[in-house]
Design an enzyme around this catalytic site. Structure first.
Site, PDB file in Angstrom:
ATOM      1  CD  GLU A 147      -5.138   1.136   2.694  1.00  0.00           C
ATOM      2  OE1 GLU A 147      -5.383   1.192   1.168  1.00  0.00           O
ATOM      3  OE2 GLU A 147      -5.434   0.945   3.239  1.00  0.00           O
TER       4      GLU A 147
ATOM      5  CB  SER B 167      -8.574  -0.558   4.541  1.00  0.00           C
ATOM      6  OG  SER B 167     -10.008  -1.827   3.971  1.00  0.00           O
TER       7      SER B 167
ATOM      8  NE  ARG C 156      -3.378  -2.537   0.730  1.00  0.00           N
ATOM      9  CZ  ARG C 156      -3.669  -3.648  -0.370  1.00  0.00           C
ATOM     10  NH1 ARG C 156      -2.281  -3.623  -0.978  1.00  0.00           N
ATOM     11  NH2 ARG C 156      -4.340  -4.571  -1.069  1.00  0.00           N
TER      12      ARG C 156
END
Length: 355
Positions: free
Chosen positions: A347, A241, A164
């Site tokens: 994130e 998320s 990520r």
């Protein structure tokens, strides 16, 4: 290219979380050339905005220029041996592109169906889901190097892609203009690696299925978790998320697992997955739930809650502010750290706000 002050128009209207104050100046750039011109002429702070699916913007807004990347277009070139190169402009809607590849009989992107946002953001975040991530498919990106002012092409290997993340995340050094992917001709999906997806499809892990079937199954799974945008469903008013799954060096893993086991009981298995050479990944959702934060926490009367479908998503129940989002995220992060000694990391990109 359109340019206007946004003194009365909040940036919340340009993000999937729907929070954020106004920008000093807003530019919508509808071609790569307009993106380059807008970025080069910005004389103050710069925020590059795509689909707004991975941003939490301060309630005070952004004191500077926001450039909305809205260039569109794509092309397909044969690479031979059943492979093609798909080149897509950065402002294209990601899921619309995935849908078109499936309809064209191209395999590779189908497991990334339903993810909101623009194409240009996918390599920045190294977007991934259901056993596939951008790093596996990316050939190169064209970008504007802000330091030199030049347009450069960088290969996937040069982007520092990780879980990520990439060398482009949380930096203003470059702006992505277009992206190239290598896909397979023939209508089959990438090998199905994700256990939950394999179960829904009724196949063994590692098997391929028609790409259209994989896309339909992924969309079904994502909808069940509130991860497909829906104007009428507040569980989808999120950045997806909010926390990444913690990655732990294998040498440190036994100690981490021991701390978790002492908190939840030695008989409770702790989910863990390979995360690359010498590392393992823990489930952030599992840790959040067992730290006492259930789906829907802290209750429907609050402006921000965990999704009622998925504990990794912080959701705007209709009237939330960025400060509300940050406060709940901080509470969850600190609660998980206190119970398990594991620190969760956000994130999304936090713009002028912090946990």
């Amino acid at each position: 290219m359109t340019s206007l002050p946004l003194a009365a128009v909040p940036l919340s209207g340009y993000t999937t979380l729907r929070v954020g104050g106004p920008a000093t100046r807003f530019v919508s750039a509808e071609s790569a050339e307009e993106v380059v011109a807008a970025v080069r002429t910005a004389e103050d702070r710069l925020l590059v905005l795509g689909g707004g699916s991975n941003l939490v913007i301060s309630d005070d807004g952004f004191d500077g220029t926001v450039v909305r990347v809205a260039n569109t277009g794509s092309k397909i070139d044969s690479l031979g041996d059943g492979r093609v190169a798909l080149t897509v402009e950065a402002g294209e809607d990601w899921d619309a592109v995935v849908c078109r590849t499936v309809e064209a009989g191209l395999g590779g992107l189908e497991c990334l169906s339903g993810i909101p946002g623009s194409v240009g953001a996918t390599p920045v975040q190294n977007v991934g889901a259901y056993g596939v991530e951008i790093a596996q498919l990316l050939i190169s990106v064209d970008l504007l190097d802000r330091a030199s002012g030049e347009i450069r092409t960088l290969t996937a290997a040069e982007l520092g892609l990780g879980y990520r993340t990439s060398m482009l995340k949380n930096t203003e050094r470059a702006v992505v203009l277009r992206v190239r992917f290598e896909l397979a001709d023939g209508g089959l999906s990438a090998p199905i690696r994700y256990t939950e997806l394999a179960r829904v499809l009724g196949v063994r892990q590692g098997r391929q299925v028609p790409a259209a079937d994989a896309r339909a199954a992924v969309l079904e799974l994502r909808r069940g978790k509130g991860m497909v945008l829906d104007q009428d469903d507040h569980d989808t008013w999120s950045v997806g998320s909010f926390f990444t799954n913690p990655v732990v060096a294998d040498g440190e893993l036994p100690g981490v697992l021991s701390r978790i086991a002492s908190a939840v009981g030695a008989d409770t298995p702790v989910p863990q997955y390979p995360a690359g050479v010498g590392t393992s990944k823990l489930s952030a959702a599992w840790l959040i739930e067992r730290a006492g934060f259930a789906k829907g926490y802290p209750g429907s009367s609050n402006p921000v809650t965990l999704s009622t479908k998925h504990t990794l998503a912080l959701t705007n129940r209709g009237e939330a502010k960025a400060a509300d989002v940050v406060a709940l995220a901080r509470e969850i992060r600190d609660g998980v750290a206190a119970r398990f000694g594991v620190t969760l990391h956000p994130e999304p990109v936090l713009v002028d706000c912090a946990l």
